[in-house]
Design an enzyme around this catalytic site. Structure first.
Site, PDB file in Angstrom:
ATOM      1  N   HIS A 192      18.576  43.903 -40.845  1.00 39.87           N
ATOM      2  CA  HIS A 192      18.526  45.384 -40.470  1.00 39.87           C
ATOM      3  C   HIS A 192      18.622  46.407 -41.464  1.00 39.87           C
ATOM      4  O   HIS A 192      18.644  47.356 -41.309  1.00 39.87           O
ATOM      5  CB  HIS A 192      20.420  44.411 -40.447  1.00 39.87           C
ATOM      6  CG  HIS A 192      20.321  44.153 -38.193  1.00 39.87           C
ATOM      7  ND1 HIS A 192      21.426  43.901 -38.424  1.00 39.87           N
ATOM      8  CD2 HIS A 192      19.581  44.861 -37.519  1.00 39.87           C
ATOM      9  CE1 HIS A 192      21.288  43.053 -37.462  1.00 39.87           C
ATOM     10  NE2 HIS A 192      20.222  44.089 -36.265  1.00 39.87           N
ATOM     11  N   GLU A 418       4.189  34.582 -30.867  1.00 43.60           N
ATOM     12  CA  GLU A 418       5.268  34.255 -31.806  1.00 43.60           C
ATOM     13  C   GLU A 418       4.701  33.317 -32.897  1.00 43.60           C
ATOM     14  O   GLU A 418       6.048  32.874 -33.981  1.00 43.60           O
ATOM     15  CB  GLU A 418       6.243  35.410 -31.496  1.00 43.60           C
ATOM     16  CG  GLU A 418       6.192  36.146 -30.514  1.00 43.60           C
ATOM     17  CD  GLU A 418       7.406  36.438 -29.711  1.00 43.60           C
ATOM     18  OE1 GLU A 418       8.602  37.266 -31.031  1.00 43.60           O
ATOM     19  OE2 GLU A 418       7.604  36.110 -28.749  1.00 43.60           O
ATOM     20  N   ASP A 442       7.584  36.538 -36.359  1.00 43.62           N
ATOM     21  CA  ASP A 442       8.438  35.540 -35.800  1.00 43.62           C
ATOM     22  C   ASP A 442       6.834  34.358 -36.365  1.00 43.62           C
ATOM     23  O   ASP A 442       7.396  33.921 -36.542  1.00 43.62           O
ATOM     24  CB  ASP A 442       8.854  35.385 -34.750  1.00 43.62           C
ATOM     25  CG  ASP A 442      10.073  35.687 -34.823  1.00 43.62           C
ATOM     26  OD1 ASP A 442      11.237  35.472 -35.355  1.00 43.62           O
ATOM     27  OD2 ASP A 442      10.624  36.255 -32.936  1.00 43.62           O
ATOM     28  N   CYS A 489       2.565  43.996 -32.854  1.00 44.96           N
ATOM     29  CA  CYS A 489       3.447  44.607 -33.280  1.00 44.96           C
ATOM     30  C   CYS A 489       4.863  44.113 -33.911  1.00 44.96           C
ATOM     31  O   CYS A 489       6.171  44.325 -33.853  1.00 44.96           O
ATOM     32  CB  CYS A 489       4.271  44.570 -31.372  1.00 44.96           C
ATOM     33  SG  CYS A 489       4.460  42.999 -31.057  1.00 44.96           S
TER      34      CYS A 489
END
Length: 566
Positions: A192, A418, A442, A489
Protein backbone atom coordinates in the site's frame (compact mmCIF):
# COMPACT_ATOMS: atom_id res chain seq x y z
CA UNK A 1 31.72 10.79 -7.58
CA UNK A 2 29.23 9.94 -4.83
CA UNK A 3 29.09 10.49 -1.09
CA UNK A 4 30.72 8.42 1.61
CA UNK A 5 27.84 5.99 1.95
CA UNK A 6 25.35 4.43 -0.44
CA UNK A 7 22.36 2.41 0.80
CA UNK A 8 20.57 0.16 -1.66
CA UNK A 9 16.97 -0.97 -1.84
CA UNK A 10 14.06 -1.57 -4.19
CA UNK A 11 12.98 1.55 -6.06
CA UNK A 12 9.39 2.49 -6.88
CA UNK A 13 9.13 5.07 -9.64
CA UNK A 14 11.86 6.75 -11.64
CA UNK A 15 12.44 10.13 -10.02
CA UNK A 16 15.51 11.27 -8.10
CA UNK A 17 15.61 14.00 -5.44
CA UNK A 18 18.02 15.51 -2.93
CA UNK A 19 16.97 16.67 0.52
CA UNK A 20 17.36 16.38 4.29
CA UNK A 21 16.28 13.27 6.20
CA UNK A 22 13.20 13.45 8.43
CA UNK A 23 12.97 10.31 10.56
CA UNK A 24 9.47 9.14 11.45
CA UNK A 25 8.59 9.19 15.14
CA UNK A 26 8.84 5.56 16.31
CA UNK A 27 6.23 3.76 18.34
CA UNK A 28 6.17 4.82 22.00
CA UNK A 29 8.30 2.67 24.28
CA UNK A 30 6.69 2.23 27.68
CA UNK A 31 7.42 -0.31 30.39
CA UNK A 32 4.31 -2.47 30.62
CA UNK A 33 4.41 -2.26 34.40
CA UNK A 34 4.44 1.55 34.50
CA UNK A 35 1.13 2.82 35.95
CA UNK A 36 -1.38 4.70 33.82
CA UNK A 37 -1.81 8.08 35.50
CA UNK A 38 -4.96 10.19 35.44
CA UNK A 39 -4.47 13.64 37.00
CA UNK A 40 -1.22 12.34 38.42
CA UNK A 41 -2.86 9.42 40.20
CA UNK A 42 -2.61 5.75 39.14
CA UNK A 43 -5.90 4.81 37.48
CA UNK A 44 -8.07 1.99 38.77
CA UNK A 45 -9.13 -0.65 36.20
CA UNK A 46 -12.51 0.99 35.50
CA UNK A 47 -10.92 4.40 34.87
CA UNK A 48 -8.16 2.86 32.77
CA UNK A 49 -10.78 1.08 30.70
CA UNK A 50 -12.51 4.40 29.97
CA UNK A 51 -9.22 6.07 29.05
CA UNK A 52 -8.39 3.33 26.57
CA UNK A 53 -11.92 3.34 25.14
CA UNK A 54 -11.63 7.11 24.60
CA UNK A 55 -8.22 6.59 22.98
CA UNK A 56 -9.69 4.15 20.46
CA UNK A 57 -12.50 6.60 19.69
CA UNK A 58 -10.05 9.45 19.18
CA UNK A 59 -7.89 7.40 16.81
CA UNK A 60 -10.93 6.32 14.79
CA UNK A 61 -12.27 9.88 14.55
CA UNK A 62 -8.87 11.25 13.56
CA UNK A 63 -8.39 8.67 10.80
CA UNK A 64 -11.91 9.23 9.46
CA UNK A 65 -11.37 12.99 9.43
CA UNK A 66 -8.18 12.49 7.40
CA UNK A 67 -10.05 10.15 5.06
CA UNK A 68 -12.77 12.72 4.50
CA UNK A 69 -10.16 15.26 3.40
CA UNK A 70 -8.42 12.84 1.03
CA UNK A 71 -9.38 11.44 -2.37
CA UNK A 72 -8.97 8.24 -4.39
CA UNK A 73 -6.74 5.47 -3.09
CA UNK A 74 -5.48 7.65 -0.23
CA UNK A 75 -9.01 8.11 1.08
CA UNK A 76 -9.71 4.40 0.86
CA UNK A 77 -6.54 3.40 2.72
CA UNK A 78 -7.31 5.84 5.55
CA UNK A 79 -10.89 4.59 5.73
CA UNK A 80 -9.67 0.99 5.88
CA UNK A 81 -7.30 1.81 8.76
CA UNK A 82 -10.09 3.65 10.58
CA UNK A 83 -12.30 0.61 10.20
CA UNK A 84 -9.57 -1.56 11.69
CA UNK A 85 -9.23 0.79 14.68
CA UNK A 86 -13.01 0.61 15.11
CA UNK A 87 -13.11 -3.18 14.96
CA UNK A 88 -15.42 -4.30 17.76
CA UNK A 89 -13.52 -7.52 18.47
CA UNK A 90 -10.17 -5.74 18.69
CA UNK A 91 -11.45 -3.01 21.00
CA UNK A 92 -13.58 -5.24 23.22
CA UNK A 93 -10.77 -7.71 23.84
CA UNK A 94 -8.39 -4.91 24.81
CA UNK A 95 -10.98 -3.31 27.10
CA UNK A 96 -11.76 -6.63 28.75
CA UNK A 97 -8.09 -7.11 29.60
CA UNK A 98 -7.73 -3.56 30.93
CA UNK A 99 -10.89 -3.86 33.04
CA UNK A 100 -9.47 -7.06 34.52
CA UNK A 101 -6.41 -5.11 35.70
CA UNK A 102 -4.02 -5.69 32.80
CA UNK A 103 -1.70 -2.79 32.01
CA UNK A 104 -2.64 -0.73 28.94
CA UNK A 105 0.51 -1.53 26.97
CA UNK A 106 0.39 -5.22 27.84
CA UNK A 107 -3.31 -5.45 26.97
CA UNK A 108 -3.01 -3.68 23.60
CA UNK A 109 0.19 -5.53 22.62
CA UNK A 110 -1.28 -8.90 23.54
CA UNK A 111 -4.49 -8.49 21.55
CA UNK A 112 -2.76 -6.91 18.55
CA UNK A 113 -0.15 -9.69 18.49
CA UNK A 114 -2.93 -12.26 18.37
CA UNK A 115 -4.69 -10.48 15.49
CA UNK A 116 -1.37 -9.94 13.67
CA UNK A 117 -0.60 -13.66 13.83
CA UNK A 118 -4.01 -14.44 12.35
CA UNK A 119 -3.46 -11.93 9.53
CA UNK A 120 0.03 -13.22 8.73
CA UNK A 121 -1.20 -16.81 8.59
CA UNK A 122 -4.01 -15.75 6.25
CA UNK A 123 -1.47 -14.16 3.88
CA UNK A 124 -2.20 -11.90 0.90
CA UNK A 125 -4.13 -8.71 1.58
CA UNK A 126 -4.60 -9.52 5.27
CA UNK A 127 -0.85 -9.99 5.76
CA UNK A 128 -0.30 -6.51 4.35
CA UNK A 129 -2.78 -5.11 6.89
CA UNK A 130 -0.45 -6.05 9.77
CA UNK A 131 1.37 -2.75 9.24
CA UNK A 132 -1.95 -0.92 9.62
CA UNK A 133 -2.73 -2.97 12.71
CA UNK A 134 0.56 -1.99 14.35
CA UNK A 135 -0.10 1.64 13.44
CA UNK A 136 -3.45 1.46 15.25
CA UNK A 137 -1.73 -0.10 18.28
CA UNK A 138 0.89 2.65 18.43
CA UNK A 139 -1.67 5.43 18.06
CA UNK A 140 -3.95 4.04 20.76
CA UNK A 141 -1.12 3.49 23.26
CA UNK A 142 0.32 6.97 22.67
CA UNK A 143 -3.10 8.59 23.06
CA UNK A 144 -3.97 6.65 26.21
CA UNK A 145 -0.66 7.46 27.88
CA UNK A 146 -0.53 11.09 26.75
CA UNK A 147 2.61 10.61 24.65
CA UNK A 148 3.49 12.21 21.29
CA UNK A 149 1.65 10.50 18.46
CA UNK A 150 3.90 8.22 16.38
CA UNK A 151 4.28 8.83 12.71
CA UNK A 152 5.61 11.49 10.35
CA UNK A 153 6.76 14.62 12.21
CA UNK A 154 5.57 18.09 11.30
CA UNK A 155 7.78 19.12 8.39
CA UNK A 156 8.97 22.69 8.08
CA UNK A 157 10.92 22.17 4.85
CA UNK A 158 10.94 19.73 1.91
CA UNK A 159 12.36 16.48 3.31
CA UNK A 160 13.02 12.81 2.65
CA UNK A 161 10.77 10.84 5.00
CA UNK A 162 12.58 7.80 6.44
CA UNK A 163 11.05 5.02 8.56
CA UNK A 164 11.50 1.39 9.48
CA UNK A 165 8.05 0.77 8.00
CA UNK A 166 5.59 3.49 7.13
CA UNK A 167 1.95 2.66 7.71
CA UNK A 168 -0.25 3.43 4.70
CA UNK A 169 -2.33 5.70 6.93
CA UNK A 170 0.80 7.73 7.68
CA UNK A 171 1.74 7.80 4.00
CA UNK A 172 -1.73 9.01 3.09
CA UNK A 173 -1.52 11.85 5.62
CA UNK A 174 1.78 13.26 4.35
CA UNK A 175 2.19 17.00 3.88
CA UNK A 176 2.91 16.82 0.17
CA UNK A 177 4.30 20.35 0.06
CA UNK A 178 7.20 19.19 2.22
CA UNK A 179 7.78 15.57 1.19
CA UNK A 180 10.41 14.86 -1.45
CA UNK A 181 10.62 11.05 -1.18
CA UNK A 182 9.89 8.07 1.08
CA UNK A 183 12.49 5.52 2.24
CA UNK A 184 11.72 2.48 4.41
CA UNK A 185 13.72 -0.44 5.75
CA UNK A 186 10.81 -2.84 5.34
CA UNK A 187 7.83 -2.98 2.97
CA UNK A 188 7.46 -4.22 -0.58
CA UNK A 189 7.25 -2.60 -4.02
CA UNK A 190 3.58 -3.58 -4.46
CA UNK A 191 2.43 -2.78 -0.90
CA UNK A 192 0.00 0.00 0.00
CA UNK A 193 2.70 2.51 0.92
CA UNK A 194 4.53 2.05 -2.40
CA UNK A 195 1.26 2.27 -4.34
CA UNK A 196 0.22 5.47 -2.58
CA UNK A 197 3.69 6.96 -3.10
CA UNK A 198 3.30 6.23 -6.80
CA UNK A 199 -0.12 7.84 -6.89
CA UNK A 200 1.27 10.92 -5.16
CA UNK A 201 4.20 11.08 -7.57
CA UNK A 202 6.82 10.57 -4.86
CA UNK A 203 10.05 8.63 -5.39
CA UNK A 204 10.02 5.67 -3.00
CA UNK A 205 12.58 3.10 -1.88
CA UNK A 206 11.69 0.06 0.21
CA UNK A 207 13.86 -2.69 1.71
CA UNK A 208 16.71 -0.27 2.44
CA UNK A 209 18.87 -1.75 5.27
CA UNK A 210 20.07 0.72 7.94
CA UNK A 211 17.87 3.56 6.65
CA UNK A 212 16.80 4.38 10.20
CA UNK A 213 20.45 4.97 11.19
CA UNK A 214 20.50 8.11 9.05
CA UNK A 215 20.54 11.23 11.20
CA UNK A 216 17.77 13.80 10.99
CA UNK A 217 18.82 16.63 8.69
CA UNK A 218 21.46 14.62 6.81
CA UNK A 219 21.42 15.46 3.10
CA UNK A 220 20.71 12.43 0.93
CA UNK A 221 20.08 11.76 -2.74
CA UNK A 222 17.23 9.33 -3.34
CA UNK A 223 17.29 7.72 -6.79
CA UNK A 224 14.24 5.49 -7.28
CA UNK A 225 15.39 4.37 -10.73
CA UNK A 226 18.75 3.17 -9.40
CA UNK A 227 17.38 2.00 -6.04
CA UNK A 228 19.97 4.00 -4.08
CA UNK A 229 20.15 6.45 -1.18
CA UNK A 230 23.43 8.38 -1.27
CA UNK A 231 24.55 10.21 1.86
CA UNK A 232 26.03 13.70 1.34
CA UNK A 233 25.83 13.54 -2.47
CA UNK A 234 28.44 15.50 -4.39
CA UNK A 235 27.74 18.18 -6.96
CA UNK A 236 27.99 15.77 -9.89
CA UNK A 237 25.22 13.51 -8.57
CA UNK A 238 23.04 16.49 -7.68
CA UNK A 239 23.45 17.87 -11.19
CA UNK A 240 22.65 14.50 -12.78
CA UNK A 241 19.43 14.11 -10.79
CA UNK A 242 18.41 17.69 -11.61
CA UNK A 243 19.09 17.06 -15.31
CA UNK A 244 16.98 13.90 -15.27
CA UNK A 245 14.12 15.64 -13.49
CA UNK A 246 14.16 18.45 -16.04
CA UNK A 247 14.22 15.97 -18.90
CA UNK A 248 11.30 13.95 -17.51
CA UNK A 249 9.27 17.12 -16.92
CA UNK A 250 9.83 18.03 -20.55
CA UNK A 251 8.48 14.63 -21.66
CA UNK A 252 5.06 15.52 -20.27
CA UNK A 253 4.68 18.20 -22.96
CA UNK A 254 4.26 15.45 -25.57
CA UNK A 255 0.57 14.52 -25.63
CA UNK A 256 0.56 12.45 -28.82
CA UNK A 257 -1.03 8.99 -28.78
CA UNK A 258 1.26 6.11 -27.92
CA UNK A 259 3.15 4.69 -30.89
CA UNK A 260 6.54 3.37 -31.94
CA UNK A 261 8.90 5.44 -34.07
CA UNK A 262 7.45 3.91 -37.24
CA UNK A 263 3.85 4.58 -36.26
CA UNK A 264 2.77 1.26 -34.73
CA UNK A 265 0.00 2.24 -32.29
CA UNK A 266 0.22 1.23 -28.63
CA UNK A 267 -2.54 2.52 -26.37
CA UNK A 268 -1.24 4.20 -23.21
CA UNK A 269 -3.88 3.96 -20.49
CA UNK A 270 -4.29 4.77 -16.79
CA UNK A 271 -5.12 2.61 -13.77
CA UNK A 272 -7.85 3.98 -11.49
CA UNK A 273 -9.85 2.90 -8.43
CA UNK A 274 -12.70 5.40 -8.22
CA UNK A 275 -14.81 7.69 -10.43
CA UNK A 276 -12.87 10.60 -8.91
CA UNK A 277 -9.67 9.03 -10.20
CA UNK A 278 -11.25 8.95 -13.67
CA UNK A 279 -12.05 12.65 -13.46
CA UNK A 280 -8.47 13.36 -12.38
CA UNK A 281 -6.76 11.40 -15.18
CA UNK A 282 -9.21 12.68 -17.79
CA UNK A 283 -7.21 15.90 -17.85
CA UNK A 284 -3.96 14.12 -18.64
CA UNK A 285 -2.56 12.77 -21.89
CA UNK A 286 -3.81 9.20 -21.52
CA UNK A 287 -5.87 7.37 -24.10
CA UNK A 288 -8.29 5.91 -21.62
CA UNK A 289 -8.45 3.64 -18.59
CA UNK A 290 -6.90 0.19 -18.79
CA UNK A 291 -7.86 -0.92 -15.29
CA UNK A 292 -10.78 0.31 -13.18
CA UNK A 293 -10.41 -1.54 -9.87
CA UNK A 294 -14.07 -1.71 -8.89
CA UNK A 295 -13.46 -3.45 -5.54
CA UNK A 296 -12.73 -0.01 -4.06
CA UNK A 297 -16.49 0.61 -4.25
CA UNK A 298 -17.12 -2.49 -2.12
CA UNK A 299 -14.53 -1.95 0.62
CA UNK A 300 -15.48 -0.86 4.15
CA UNK A 301 -19.11 -1.88 3.67
CA UNK A 302 -21.18 -4.44 5.58
CA UNK A 303 -23.40 -5.09 2.56
CA UNK A 304 -22.69 -4.98 -1.15
CA UNK A 305 -23.50 -1.71 -2.96
CA UNK A 306 -26.81 -1.86 -4.80
CA UNK A 307 -27.16 -2.02 -8.55
CA UNK A 308 -28.14 1.68 -8.68
CA UNK A 309 -25.22 2.75 -6.45
CA UNK A 310 -22.78 0.92 -8.65
CA UNK A 311 -24.38 2.14 -11.86
CA UNK A 312 -24.00 5.77 -10.77
CA UNK A 313 -20.31 5.27 -10.00
CA UNK A 314 -19.58 3.47 -13.27
CA UNK A 315 -21.52 6.05 -15.29
CA UNK A 316 -19.56 8.84 -13.60
CA UNK A 317 -16.27 7.24 -14.62
CA UNK A 318 -17.44 6.56 -18.18
CA UNK A 319 -18.71 10.13 -18.56
CA UNK A 320 -15.44 11.56 -17.26
CA UNK A 321 -13.46 9.72 -19.95
CA UNK A 322 -15.82 10.70 -22.77
CA UNK A 323 -15.14 8.68 -25.89
CA UNK A 324 -11.94 7.19 -24.51
CA UNK A 325 -11.65 3.50 -23.73
CA UNK A 326 -12.50 2.34 -20.19
CA UNK A 327 -11.65 -1.22 -19.11
CA UNK A 328 -13.58 -2.23 -15.99
CA UNK A 329 -12.41 -5.14 -13.85
CA UNK A 330 -15.22 -6.87 -12.00
CA UNK A 331 -14.94 -7.42 -8.27
CA UNK A 332 -11.48 -8.70 -7.36
CA UNK A 333 -12.13 -9.63 -3.75
CA UNK A 334 -12.68 -12.62 -1.57
CA UNK A 335 -10.46 -14.39 0.89
CA UNK A 336 -7.35 -12.24 0.45
CA UNK A 337 -9.28 -8.96 0.12
CA UNK A 338 -11.87 -9.48 2.83
CA UNK A 339 -15.37 -8.11 2.48
CA UNK A 340 -17.86 -8.40 5.31
CA UNK A 341 -20.40 -9.95 2.95
CA UNK A 342 -18.07 -12.13 0.89
CA UNK A 343 -15.21 -13.37 3.04
CA UNK A 344 -14.80 -17.06 3.70
CA UNK A 345 -13.04 -17.02 7.10
CA UNK A 346 -11.95 -20.66 7.27
CA UNK A 347 -9.70 -20.72 4.19
CA UNK A 348 -6.24 -22.01 5.03
CA UNK A 349 -4.55 -20.45 1.98
CA UNK A 350 -6.51 -17.37 0.91
CA UNK A 351 -4.15 -16.44 -1.95
CA UNK A 352 -5.18 -19.70 -3.62
CA UNK A 353 -8.77 -19.60 -2.45
CA UNK A 354 -12.14 -18.21 -3.45
CA UNK A 355 -11.19 -14.82 -4.83
CA UNK A 356 -11.90 -12.77 -7.94
CA UNK A 357 -14.10 -14.52 -10.49
CA UNK A 358 -14.22 -17.62 -8.26
CA UNK A 359 -16.71 -15.80 -6.01
CA UNK A 360 -19.34 -16.77 -8.57
CA UNK A 361 -19.13 -20.34 -7.24
CA UNK A 362 -20.45 -19.20 -3.88
CA UNK A 363 -22.27 -15.92 -4.51
CA UNK A 364 -23.22 -15.51 -8.18
CA UNK A 365 -25.52 -12.61 -7.35
CA UNK A 366 -22.54 -10.35 -6.59
CA UNK A 367 -21.33 -10.64 -10.17
CA UNK A 368 -24.78 -10.54 -11.76
CA UNK A 369 -25.68 -7.32 -9.93
CA UNK A 370 -22.37 -5.74 -10.93
CA UNK A 371 -22.83 -6.69 -14.58
CA UNK A 372 -26.38 -5.34 -14.51
CA UNK A 373 -25.02 -2.08 -13.07
CA UNK A 374 -22.42 -1.86 -15.82
CA UNK A 375 -25.11 -2.40 -18.42
CA UNK A 376 -27.17 0.40 -16.88
CA UNK A 377 -24.14 2.69 -16.71
CA UNK A 378 -23.46 2.03 -20.37
CA UNK A 379 -26.96 3.20 -21.25
CA UNK A 380 -26.72 6.28 -19.03
CA UNK A 381 -23.26 7.43 -20.16
CA UNK A 382 -23.67 6.41 -23.77
CA UNK A 383 -20.20 4.86 -23.74
CA UNK A 384 -19.72 1.08 -23.86
CA UNK A 385 -17.13 -0.16 -21.33
CA UNK A 386 -14.78 -3.05 -21.86
CA UNK A 387 -15.40 -5.47 -18.98
CA UNK A 388 -13.02 -8.16 -17.71
CA UNK A 389 -13.01 -10.73 -14.90
CA UNK A 390 -10.04 -11.32 -12.56
CA UNK A 391 -8.53 -14.66 -11.53
CA UNK A 392 -9.77 -16.69 -14.49
CA UNK A 393 -7.88 -19.97 -14.89
CA UNK A 394 -9.66 -21.94 -17.61
CA UNK A 395 -11.40 -21.52 -20.94
CA UNK A 396 -14.62 -22.79 -19.34
CA UNK A 397 -14.51 -19.97 -16.78
CA UNK A 398 -13.88 -17.46 -19.56
CA UNK A 399 -16.81 -18.85 -21.53
CA UNK A 400 -19.12 -18.62 -18.53
CA UNK A 401 -18.12 -15.05 -17.73
CA UNK A 402 -18.54 -13.96 -21.34
CA UNK A 403 -22.06 -15.40 -21.44
CA UNK A 404 -23.02 -13.64 -18.20
CA UNK A 405 -21.60 -10.30 -19.33
CA UNK A 406 -23.17 -10.40 -22.77
CA UNK A 407 -26.54 -11.25 -21.22
CA UNK A 408 -26.39 -7.82 -19.58
CA UNK A 409 -25.59 -6.00 -22.80
CA UNK A 410 -21.80 -5.85 -22.44
CA UNK A 411 -20.38 -6.04 -25.96
CA UNK A 412 -16.63 -6.22 -25.29
CA UNK A 413 -15.72 -8.90 -22.78
CA UNK A 414 -12.31 -10.04 -21.55
CA UNK A 415 -10.47 -11.70 -18.69
CA UNK A 416 -7.31 -11.14 -16.68
CA UNK A 417 -4.30 -13.37 -17.20
CA UNK A 418 -2.82 -13.61 -13.70
CA UNK A 419 -2.08 -17.29 -13.18
CA UNK A 420 0.26 -19.48 -15.24
CA UNK A 421 -2.61 -21.76 -16.28
CA UNK A 422 -4.33 -18.88 -18.08
CA UNK A 423 -1.12 -17.84 -19.83
CA UNK A 424 -0.36 -21.37 -20.94
CA UNK A 425 -3.87 -21.80 -22.34
CA UNK A 426 -4.25 -18.23 -23.58
CA UNK A 427 -5.21 -19.36 -27.07
CA UNK A 428 -8.18 -21.35 -25.79
CA UNK A 429 -9.22 -18.55 -23.42
CA UNK A 430 -8.98 -15.89 -26.13
CA UNK A 431 -11.24 -18.03 -28.31
CA UNK A 432 -13.99 -17.37 -25.75
CA UNK A 433 -13.51 -13.62 -25.17
CA UNK A 434 -12.63 -10.42 -27.03
CA UNK A 435 -9.42 -9.49 -25.22
CA UNK A 436 -7.16 -10.31 -22.27
CA UNK A 437 -5.14 -8.15 -19.91
CA UNK A 438 -2.03 -9.37 -18.13
CA UNK A 439 -1.86 -8.58 -14.42
CA UNK A 440 1.89 -8.95 -14.07
CA UNK A 441 1.99 -8.39 -10.29
CA UNK A 442 -0.09 -11.47 -9.56
CA UNK A 443 1.37 -13.36 -12.52
CA UNK A 444 4.84 -12.95 -11.02
CA UNK A 445 3.55 -13.98 -7.59
CA UNK A 446 1.97 -17.19 -8.81
CA UNK A 447 4.74 -18.02 -11.27
CA UNK A 448 7.51 -17.61 -8.71
CA UNK A 449 5.48 -19.03 -5.77
CA UNK A 450 6.32 -15.85 -3.86
CA UNK A 451 3.99 -13.68 -1.78
CA UNK A 452 4.02 -10.29 -3.49
CA UNK A 453 3.88 -8.58 -0.09
CA UNK A 454 7.12 -10.14 1.16
CA UNK A 455 9.55 -7.33 0.50
CA UNK A 456 12.61 -9.46 1.19
CA UNK A 457 11.65 -11.63 -1.81
CA UNK A 458 11.32 -8.70 -4.20
CA UNK A 459 14.03 -10.09 -6.47
CA UNK A 460 11.85 -13.14 -7.22
CA UNK A 461 8.89 -10.88 -7.99
CA UNK A 462 10.88 -8.86 -10.52
CA UNK A 463 8.77 -8.69 -13.72
CA UNK A 464 12.02 -9.16 -15.66
CA UNK A 465 12.23 -12.74 -14.38
CA UNK A 466 12.64 -15.04 -17.43
CA UNK A 467 9.76 -17.33 -16.43
CA UNK A 468 7.38 -14.37 -16.15
CA UNK A 469 8.49 -13.00 -19.52
CA UNK A 470 7.94 -16.45 -21.07
CA UNK A 471 4.32 -16.44 -19.91
CA UNK A 472 3.77 -12.90 -21.18
CA UNK A 473 5.24 -14.00 -24.51
CA UNK A 474 2.93 -17.02 -24.71
CA UNK A 475 -0.11 -14.82 -24.06
CA UNK A 476 0.92 -12.14 -26.54
CA UNK A 477 1.57 -14.72 -29.27
CA UNK A 478 -1.90 -16.17 -28.74
CA UNK A 479 -3.37 -12.70 -29.16
CA UNK A 480 -1.48 -12.13 -32.40
CA UNK A 481 -2.57 -15.50 -33.81
CA UNK A 482 -6.24 -14.78 -33.07
CA UNK A 483 -5.98 -11.04 -33.89
CA UNK A 484 -7.26 -10.05 -30.46
CA UNK A 485 -5.91 -7.33 -28.10
CA UNK A 486 -3.56 -8.25 -25.28
CA UNK A 487 -2.94 -5.53 -22.72
CA UNK A 488 -0.78 -5.24 -19.60
CA UNK A 489 -2.10 -3.48 -16.51
CA UNK A 490 0.48 -4.59 -13.94
CA UNK A 491 3.33 -2.45 -12.63
CA UNK A 492 5.61 -3.64 -15.43
CA UNK A 493 3.70 -1.44 -17.87
CA UNK A 494 5.07 1.67 -16.14
CA UNK A 495 8.72 0.73 -16.73
CA UNK A 496 9.72 2.39 -20.04
CA UNK A 497 12.37 -0.27 -20.72
CA UNK A 498 10.05 -3.17 -20.00
CA UNK A 499 7.38 -1.41 -22.09
CA UNK A 500 9.67 -1.81 -25.11
CA UNK A 501 9.91 -5.53 -24.39
CA UNK A 502 6.15 -5.88 -23.99
CA UNK A 503 5.46 -4.12 -27.28
CA UNK A 504 8.12 -6.23 -28.95
CA UNK A 505 6.31 -9.34 -27.72
CA UNK A 506 3.04 -8.13 -29.25
CA UNK A 507 1.25 -6.41 -26.35
CA UNK A 508 -1.21 -3.85 -27.75
CA UNK A 509 -1.89 -1.59 -24.75
CA UNK A 510 -0.14 -0.56 -21.53
CA UNK A 511 -1.97 0.69 -18.44
CA UNK A 512 -0.19 2.38 -15.53
CA UNK A 513 -0.33 5.36 -13.17
CA UNK A 514 -0.89 8.49 -15.22
CA UNK A 515 2.42 9.96 -14.09
CA UNK A 516 4.36 7.10 -15.67
CA UNK A 517 2.92 7.64 -19.16
CA UNK A 518 5.30 10.37 -20.46
CA UNK A 519 8.48 8.29 -20.01
CA UNK A 520 6.86 5.22 -21.56
CA UNK A 521 5.57 7.28 -24.49
CA UNK A 522 9.04 8.74 -25.01
CA UNK A 523 10.76 5.35 -25.02
CA UNK A 524 8.29 3.94 -27.55
CA UNK A 525 8.49 6.97 -29.87
CA UNK A 526 12.26 6.51 -30.18
CA UNK A 527 12.24 2.84 -31.17
CA UNK A 528 10.67 1.17 -34.18
CA UNK A 529 8.50 -1.88 -33.87
CA UNK A 530 11.34 -3.96 -35.32
CA UNK A 531 13.73 -2.58 -32.70
CA UNK A 532 11.21 -3.47 -29.98
CA UNK A 533 11.06 -7.02 -31.34
CA UNK A 534 14.87 -7.26 -31.22
CA UNK A 535 14.86 -5.90 -27.67
CA UNK A 536 12.19 -8.43 -26.65
CA UNK A 537 14.16 -11.31 -28.14
CA UNK A 538 17.24 -10.26 -26.18
CA UNK A 539 15.25 -10.13 -22.94
CA UNK A 540 13.72 -13.56 -23.55
CA UNK A 541 17.14 -15.07 -24.22
CA UNK A 542 18.65 -13.76 -20.99
CA UNK A 543 19.29 -16.20 -18.11
CA UNK A 544 18.21 -13.88 -15.30
CA UNK A 545 16.19 -10.77 -14.52
CA UNK A 546 19.35 -8.70 -14.17
CA UNK A 547 20.76 -9.99 -17.46
CA UNK A 548 17.47 -9.33 -19.25
CA UNK A 549 17.41 -5.69 -18.19
CA UNK A 550 21.09 -5.24 -19.03
CA UNK A 551 20.52 -6.70 -22.50
CA UNK A 552 17.72 -4.19 -23.10
CA UNK A 553 19.79 -1.25 -21.86
CA UNK A 554 22.55 -2.21 -24.29
CA UNK A 555 20.10 -2.01 -27.21
CA UNK A 556 18.52 1.33 -26.34
CA UNK A 557 19.06 4.24 -28.70
CA UNK A 558 21.59 6.61 -27.06
CA UNK A 559 19.10 9.48 -26.74
CA UNK A 560 16.71 7.40 -24.64
CA UNK A 561 19.53 6.02 -22.50
CA UNK A 562 20.70 9.54 -21.75
CA UNK A 563 17.27 11.08 -21.15
CA UNK A 564 16.04 8.30 -18.85
CA UNK A 565 19.37 7.99 -17.06
CA UNK A 566 19.86 4.24 -17.60
Amino acid sequence: MTGDRVLRGVGVGRRGVVGPVAQVQPAPFVQDDAPLLVDGVPADPATARQVVDDAFTHVVDDLRAQSARATGTVRDVLAATAQMADDKALRSQVLTRVAAGDHVVHAVDGVVAMFATMFEQAGGYLAERVTDLHSVRDRVVARALGLPAPGVPALDRPSVVVARDLAPADTAALDLDNVLAIVTELGGPTGHTAIIAGQLGLPCLVQVPFATTLQDGTEVAVDAAAGTVTVDPDDALRAELARRAQAEDALAADEAPGATADGHAVQLLANIGTPQDAERVAGTAVEGVGLFRTEVLFLERTTAPTRDEQARAYAQALAAMGERKVVVRTLDAGADKPLAFATQPDEENPALGVRGYRLVRRDPELLDVQLAALGAAQSEAGTPPWVMAPMVSTAAEARDFAARARAHGIATVGVMVEVPAAALRAREILAEVDFVSLGTNDLAQYTMATDRLRGELADLLDPWQPAVLDLVDATARAGQELHKPVGVCGESASDPLLALVLVGLGVTSLSMSAGAVPAVRYALRHHTRAQCATIAAAALAAPSAEAARAAVVALLVPEVRATLGV
